[in-house]
Design an enzyme around this catalytic site. Structure first.
Site, PDB file in Angstrom:
ATOM      1  N   LYS A 189       1.021  -1.454   0.022  1.00 21.94           N
ATOM      2  CA  LYS A 189      -0.554  -0.298  -0.132  1.00 21.94           C
ATOM      3  C   LYS A 189       0.974   1.086   0.087  1.00 21.94           C
ATOM      4  O   LYS A 189       1.756   1.381   1.206  1.00 21.94           O
ATOM      5  CB  LYS A 189      -1.235  -0.139   1.032  1.00 21.94           C
ATOM      6  CG  LYS A 189      -2.219   0.927   1.044  1.00 21.94           C
ATOM      7  CD  LYS A 189      -1.462   2.546   1.177  1.00 21.94           C
ATOM      8  CE  LYS A 189      -1.665   2.999   1.163  1.00 21.94           C
ATOM      9  NZ  LYS A 189      -1.646   4.666   1.287  1.00 21.94           N
ATOM     10  N   GLU A 263       6.246   0.131  13.131  1.00 19.01           N
ATOM     11  CA  GLU A 263       7.054   0.881  13.237  1.00 19.01           C
ATOM     12  C   GLU A 263       6.974   1.950  13.560  1.00 19.01           C
ATOM     13  O   GLU A 263       6.145   2.791  12.163  1.00 19.01           O
ATOM     14  CB  GLU A 263       8.280   0.900  12.102  1.00 19.01           C
ATOM     15  CG  GLU A 263       9.635   1.385  12.482  1.00 19.01           C
ATOM     16  CD  GLU A 263      10.194   2.880  12.075  1.00 19.01           C
ATOM     17  OE1 GLU A 263       9.397   3.052  12.921  1.00 19.01           O
ATOM     18  OE2 GLU A 263      10.066   2.404  11.024  1.00 19.01           O
ATOM     19  N   CYS A 298      11.350   9.612  11.843  1.00 19.43           N
ATOM     20  CA  CYS A 298      11.258   8.758  13.083  1.00 19.43           C
ATOM     21  C   CYS A 298      12.852   8.808  14.278  1.00 19.43           C
ATOM     22  O   CYS A 298      12.093   8.633  15.362  1.00 19.43           O
ATOM     23  CB  CYS A 298      10.234   8.083  12.955  1.00 19.43           C
ATOM     24  SG  CYS A 298      10.834   6.246  12.138  1.00 19.43           S
ATOM     25  N   GLU A 400       5.550  14.469  18.765  1.00 17.46           N
ATOM     26  CA  GLU A 400       6.752  14.255  17.666  1.00 17.46           C
ATOM     27  C   GLU A 400       6.477  15.289  16.470  1.00 17.46           C
ATOM     28  O   GLU A 400       5.523  15.556  15.796  1.00 17.46           O
ATOM     29  CB  GLU A 400       6.041  12.946  16.674  1.00 17.46           C
ATOM     30  CG  GLU A 400       7.530  12.987  15.689  1.00 17.46           C
ATOM     31  CD  GLU A 400       7.312  11.233  15.020  1.00 17.46           C
ATOM     32  OE1 GLU A 400       8.376  10.356  15.057  1.00 17.46           O
ATOM     33  OE2 GLU A 400       6.490  10.173  15.609  1.00 17.46           O
TER      34      GLU A 400
END
Length: 499
Positions: A189, A263, A298, A400
């Protein structure tokens, strides 16, 4: 002062404006008949291609093709799967510059500093997993002369890989070759905002694999990502993206007890001890900041913990280094830092900057403003920003941001800095800087993170396990251990032998 450079024209790398999905070894439009525009982050509202906007029927088609291909693919000798992965790696390498330029166009990541290294990592990952395909093997247990007891590591089946937009090729490399080497079939995807490199990768994979082994879908994650997570024909969902979306994927897949690996996000500490200050430290902190990926990583070391004895010196030197980065056209060889992926992400970062500027407690060591005029306003560009005087409980130090924003925090006591480093619901990466090996390793062992770098801002190579603690994820990738744990299941077989 940060240099800027933006080219007014960027040519499309791929041949056709309309790029098709891959299902059952064939290019295909969506059953919906709908299309989505792919826009260039470096030039606002500039459409570079269209991709199909898939729906539930397309997911069903891809799952059917994957399930049909699975028995034949799993039955192949591992050497055949290994050769196929090696041939894919060779073809990617032959078109490495096309992949790199398409990455820069599609994601906004700078060609020299990010796009080319990402393609090189993808090639290395395919070759690595080609080399360890034969390690998918079980064990024989000593059970006496009248018993044969052994295990088989068998593939899970159909694996749905939901990919992010920040480094789509690299993350695809974390998942696809490992899943294939273990005997699974794959449905990709592609990210809504950066699907083009994944479609090119699917094209190359389908040159060397049986029909249905690798399929690639494009469209809204809320539609097809959700459909893949819920589909009874998908045996595992491997997701990389935000923690918020990852929770939804886990919830939907968990309803049917499907295998899941996640993740997710990070708010990663970078701890600098007084004895670490030298030129290598400053270069390492630049790498750890991930500013050359616009902070859209990340693993970015976005919480910079500086010992009070060296706080001013390190901050001054790092700001000078970051301020010299050239921001601009991702396809310009001179560019260090490219564009933010889209307007939504650009706006979100801008709001964090506004909050930082408004805070009486924070010092603006670098940047802090949105480009108001000049060539950078043509795209979604942010400049490197460093806020000093932060506390670990500030929102800018806890959430974040996923942009080129660094917050610097003073510390004095080792126990205190370790406590602050661990005071987050994330636990993906961490960085420790000290020339005293005892200090560095003791600190690295105490930090709650799945991936810790000591005296370097990068350092990851294929074969190392990668994944997070806490709400940064579940499972590991990039390694033999990750392949075995994430893409196989153990079958125990006991045989009674007659004398």
């Amino acid at each position: 002062m940060t240099e800027v450079s933006v080219s007014p024209t960027i040519g499309l790398i791929v041949g056709d404006r309309d790029q098709l999905m891959w299902i059952d070894g064939e290019r295909t439009e969506a059953a919906t008949g709908e299309w989505r525009e792919v826009k260039n982050p470096a030039l606002r509202d500039t459409v570079i291609a269209r991709v199909p906007s898939a729906g539930a029927e397309d997911v069903d088609r891809a799952v059917t093709a994957s399930r049909r291909a699975f028995p034949g693919w799993r039955a192949q000798h591992f050497t055949e799967r290994s050769r196929a992965l090696s041939r894919i790696a060779d073809d990617i390498e032959a078109r490495a510059e096309d992949f790199a330029r398409l990455t820069a166009l599609d994601t906004g990541n700078a060609l020299r500093t990010q796009a080319r290294p990402e393609v090189a990592t993808l090639i290395s990952l395919f070759r690595y997993f080609a080399g360890i395909a034969g390690e998918v093997k079980g064990t024989t247990l000593p059970a006496g002369d009248n018993q044969l007891q052994y295990t088989r590591l068998e593939p899970l089946g159909v694996v749905a890989c939901i990919l992010p937009w920040n480094s789509p090729l690299m993350i695809a490399g974390f998942k696809i070759p490992a899943a294939l080497a273990a005997g699974n079939t794959v449905i990709l995807k592609a990210a809504d905002d950066a699907p083009l490199t994944i479609l090119l990768l699917a094209e190359i994979c389908n040159r060397h694999l049986p029909a249905g082994v690798v399929n690639a879908l494009t469209g809204r994650g809320s539609v097809i990502g959700s459909a893949l997570s819920r589909h009874p024909g998908v045996d595992k969902v491997s997701f990389t993206g935000s923690t918020e979306v990852g929770r939804g994927v886990a919830r939907e897949a968990g309803q049917r007890l499907a295998h899941v690996s996640l993740e997710l996000g990070g708010k990663n500490p970078s701890i600098v001890f007084p004895d670490a200050v030298d030129d290598e430290l400053i270069d390492g902190l630049l790498a750890a900041s991930r500013f050359t990926r616009q902070g859209q990583s990340c693993t970015a070391g976005s919480r910079l913990f500086l010992h009070e004895d060296v706080y001013d010196e390190v901050l001054e030197r790092l700001v000078a280094k970051l301020g010299a980065l050239k921001v601009g056209d991702p396809l310009d060889e001179a560019t260090d830092m490219g564009a933010i992926i889209n307007n939504s992400q650009f706006t979100q970062i801008s709001r964090y900057l506004e909050e930082g500027r408004a805070s009486k407690d924070l010092d603006i060591a670098l940047g802090g403003n949105v480009p108001a005029d000049g060539p950078l306003t043509e795209g979604y560009y942010h400049l490197p920003t460093v806020f000093g005087g932060a506390r670990n409980d500030f929102r800018l130090a806890q959430e974040e941001i996923f942009g080129p924003v660094l917050v610097a925090i003073r510390w004095k006591d080792v126990d205190d800095v370790v406590r602050m480093a661990n005071d987050t619901h994330f636990g993906l990466a961490a960085y420790v800087w000290s020339h005293n090996l005892d200090t560095a390793l003791n600190t690295a062992h105490r930090v709650e993170a799945g991936w810790v770098q000591v005296n370097q801002g990068g350092g990851q190579v294929v074969g190392q396990s990668y994944g997070g603690y806490k709400q940064s994820g579940i499972g590991r990738e990039v390694s033999l251990e990750g392949m075995l744990a994430g893409f196989t299941q153990t079958k125990q077989i006991n045989v009674k032998l007659r004398g």
